[in-house]
Design a protein around this motif. Structure first.
Motif, PDB file in Angstrom:
ATOM      1  N   UNK B  92     -19.505  25.814   9.935  1.00  0.00           N
ATOM      2  CA  UNK B  92     -19.892  25.932   8.527  1.00  0.00           C
ATOM      3  C   UNK B  92     -20.880  24.825   8.204  1.00  0.00           C
ATOM      4  N   UNK B  93     -21.899  25.165   7.444  1.00  0.00           N
ATOM      5  CA  UNK B  93     -22.855  24.131   7.042  1.00  0.00           C
ATOM      6  C   UNK B  93     -22.854  23.971   5.529  1.00  0.00           C
ATOM      7  N   UNK B  94     -23.238  22.788   5.114  1.00  0.00           N
ATOM      8  CA  UNK B  94     -23.298  22.477   3.688  1.00  0.00           C
ATOM      9  C   UNK B  94     -24.295  21.353   3.486  1.00  0.00           C
ATOM     10  N   UNK B  95     -24.523  21.072   2.212  1.00  0.00           N
ATOM     11  CA  UNK B  95     -25.434  19.990   1.866  1.00  0.00           C
ATOM     12  C   UNK B  95     -24.608  18.832   1.356  1.00  0.00           C
ATOM     13  N   UNK B  96     -24.730  17.699   1.974  1.00  0.00           N
ATOM     14  CA  UNK B  96     -23.958  16.542   1.546  1.00  0.00           C
ATOM     15  C   UNK B  96     -24.448  16.100   0.176  1.00  0.00           C
ATOM     16  N   UNK B  97     -23.522  15.588  -0.619  1.00  0.00           N
ATOM     17  CA  UNK B  97     -23.961  15.138  -1.928  1.00  0.00           C
ATOM     18  C   UNK B  97     -22.835  14.557  -2.721  1.00  0.00           C
ATOM     19  N   UNK B  98     -22.741  13.268  -2.833  1.00  0.00           N
ATOM     20  CA  UNK B  98     -21.781  12.589  -3.685  1.00  0.00           C
ATOM     21  C   UNK B  98     -20.352  12.970  -3.381  1.00  0.00           C
ATOM     22  N   UNK B  99     -19.553  13.006  -4.425  1.00  0.00           N
ATOM     23  CA  UNK B  99     -18.132  13.281  -4.236  1.00  0.00           C
ATOM     24  C   UNK B  99     -17.762  14.687  -4.649  1.00  0.00           C
ATOM     25  N   UNK B 100     -18.744  15.450  -5.064  1.00  0.00           N
ATOM     26  CA  UNK B 100     -18.424  16.813  -5.489  1.00  0.00           C
ATOM     27  C   UNK B 100     -18.480  17.748  -4.304  1.00  0.00           C
ATOM     28  N   UNK B 101     -17.814  18.872  -4.453  1.00  0.00           N
ATOM     29  CA  UNK B 101     -17.788  19.846  -3.380  1.00  0.00           C
ATOM     30  C   UNK B 101     -19.103  20.594  -3.322  1.00  0.00           C
ATOM     31  N   UNK B 102     -19.597  20.748  -2.111  1.00  0.00           N
ATOM     32  CA  UNK B 102     -20.767  21.586  -1.876  1.00  0.00           C
ATOM     33  C   UNK B 102     -20.338  22.749  -1.001  1.00  0.00           C
ATOM     34  N   UNK B 103     -20.673  23.954  -1.444  1.00  0.00           N
ATOM     35  CA  UNK B 103     -20.200  25.154  -0.770  1.00  0.00           C
ATOM     36  C   UNK B 103     -20.540  25.133   0.699  1.00  0.00           C
ATOM     37  N   UNK B 104     -19.567  25.533   1.503  1.00  0.00           N
ATOM     38  CA  UNK B 104     -19.772  25.652   2.933  1.00  0.00           C
ATOM     39  C   UNK B 104     -20.100  27.100   3.264  1.00  0.00           C
ATOM     40  N   UNK B 105     -21.132  27.293   4.049  1.00  0.00           N
ATOM     41  CA  UNK B 105     -21.545  28.619   4.486  1.00  0.00           C
ATOM     42  C   UNK B 105     -21.144  28.769   5.960  1.00  0.00           C
ATOM     43  N   UNK B 106     -20.446  29.853   6.252  1.00  0.00           N
ATOM     44  CA  UNK B 106     -19.894  30.033   7.580  1.00  0.00           C
ATOM     45  C   UNK B 106     -20.762  30.928   8.454  1.00  0.00           C
ATOM     46  N   UNK B 107     -20.795  30.598   9.738  1.00  0.00           N
ATOM     47  CA  UNK B 107     -21.403  31.464  10.719  1.00  0.00           C
ATOM     48  C   UNK B 107     -20.418  32.526  11.176  1.00  0.00           C
ATOM     49  N   UNK B 108     -20.867  33.451  12.022  1.00  0.00           N
ATOM     50  CA  UNK B 108     -20.001  34.553  12.476  1.00  0.00           C
ATOM     51  C   UNK B 108     -18.962  34.121  13.502  1.00  0.00           C
ATOM     52  N   UNK B 109     -19.134  32.944  14.070  1.00  0.00           N
ATOM     53  CA  UNK B 109     -18.137  32.453  15.009  1.00  0.00           C
ATOM     54  C   UNK B 109     -18.450  32.738  16.468  1.00  0.00           C
ATOM     55  N   UNK B 110     -17.787  31.976  17.325  1.00  0.00           N
ATOM     56  CA  UNK B 110     -17.798  32.205  18.773  1.00  0.00           C
ATOM     57  C   UNK B 110     -16.373  32.495  19.193  1.00  0.00           C
ATOM     58  N   UNK B 111     -16.186  33.629  19.833  1.00  0.00           N
ATOM     59  CA  UNK B 111     -14.851  34.002  20.325  1.00  0.00           C
ATOM     60  C   UNK B 111     -14.677  33.447  21.726  1.00  0.00           C
ATOM     61  N   UNK B 112     -13.771  32.479  21.869  1.00  0.00           N
ATOM     62  CA  UNK B 112     -13.484  31.857  23.169  1.00  0.00           C
ATOM     63  C   UNK B 112     -12.170  32.406  23.713  1.00  0.00           C
ATOM     64  N   UNK B 113     -12.228  32.903  24.929  1.00  0.00           N
ATOM     65  CA  UNK B 113     -11.022  33.361  25.619  1.00  0.00           C
ATOM     66  C   UNK B 113     -10.824  32.498  26.848  1.00  0.00           C
ATOM     67  N   UNK B 114      -9.636  31.912  26.971  1.00  0.00           N
ATOM     68  CA  UNK B 114      -9.305  31.081  28.121  1.00  0.00           C
ATOM     69  C   UNK B 114      -8.262  31.814  28.958  1.00  0.00           C
ATOM     70  N   UNK B 115      -8.611  32.040  30.228  1.00  0.00           N
ATOM     71  CA  UNK B 115      -7.706  32.787  31.116  1.00  0.00           C
ATOM     72  C   UNK B 115      -6.987  31.860  32.085  1.00  0.00           C
TER      73      UNK B 115
END
Lengths: 114, 115
Positions: B92-115
């Motif tokens: 997830x990425x966001x813009x840093x800024x003070x103490x207030x919350x900045x919306x995080x935008x999520x990527x589609x993800x990486x599916x990791x399978x460990x065998x």
């Protein structure tokens, strides 16, 4: 400790019916609260958020949520569900001030019957 | 404007191996957070990077490490993979800024399978 509880793991509703997804939180103060939706193979999309002020917040796709401090709840609602709403829904709160660390519930999987 | 991108989409590894996952933030964002989402669970915060440094860390062992580059992109490395590391890894990425919350935008993800 800060936590988010979504009591319903799986919910099935008929298309056109109303929907309410439950979310309860544990936090020492008034948290920032969020609802996200995740469709298969997709990342998380923000539906709506509550920071302060009006306790009824409107979001995208016709969703709304109501913050109730006395019940530590932030339930998500939609008056008429569409088949495209089938997805997993996550309630979350922010902890950690500037670091914006999100704490998520375990999610509610919504199925929509035709 | 491209959103958050992650690569690869899927990955299969065996126990004991090492893996590197990559994330490019949304244009203009300078902060990257990583989350692990096990099957049937909500995402769990791993760590966050800002100005090329780890700013906060969740309850994950040192086998999980990361890096942020000058262009704000980020990598997540996991060493000595365990079966329990199988999960969807979200950036997830966001813009840093003070103490207030900045919306995080999520990527589609990486599916990791460990065998």
């Amino acid at each position: 400790a800060q936590s988010v509880t979504q009591p319903d793991i799986h919910i099935t509703v008929s298309e056109g019916a109303s929907l309410e997804l439950r979310c309860n939180y544990s936090y020492g103060a008034t948290p920032y609260l969020f609802w996200y939706v995740q469709s298969p193979g997709q990342g998380l999309q923000l539906l709506l958020k509550y920071f302060s002020g009006d306790t009824l917040v409107q979001g995208i796709k016709g969703f709304e949520a109501e913050f109730k401090r006395s019940q530590s709840s932030f339930n998500l609602r939609k008056p008429s569900v569409h088949w495209s709403d089938a997805a997993e829904y996550f309630c979350a709160l922010v902890y950690g001030g500037a670091t914006n660390k999100l704490i998520f519930g375990t999610g509610t999987l919504l199925a929509v019957q035709p | 404007d491209a959103g958050v991108t992650q690569s690869p989409t899927h990955l299969i590894k065996t126990r004991g191996q090492q893996v590197t996952l990559r994330c490019s933030p949304k244009s203009g964002h300078d902060t990257v957070s990583w989350y692990q989402q096990a099957l049937g669970q909500g995402p769990q915060f791993i760590f966050q990077y800002y100005e090329e440094e780890e700013r906060q860390r969740g309850n994950f062992p040192d086998r999980f490490s990361g890096h942020q580059f000058p262009n704000y992109s980020s990598e997540l490395n996991v060493n000595a993979l365990l079966l329990g590391d199988s999960a969807l890894y979200l950036c997830a990425s966001s813009l840093a800024g003070g103490s207030s919350f900045n919306e995080q935008f999520f990527g589609p993800g990486t599916r990791l399978t460990v065998l």
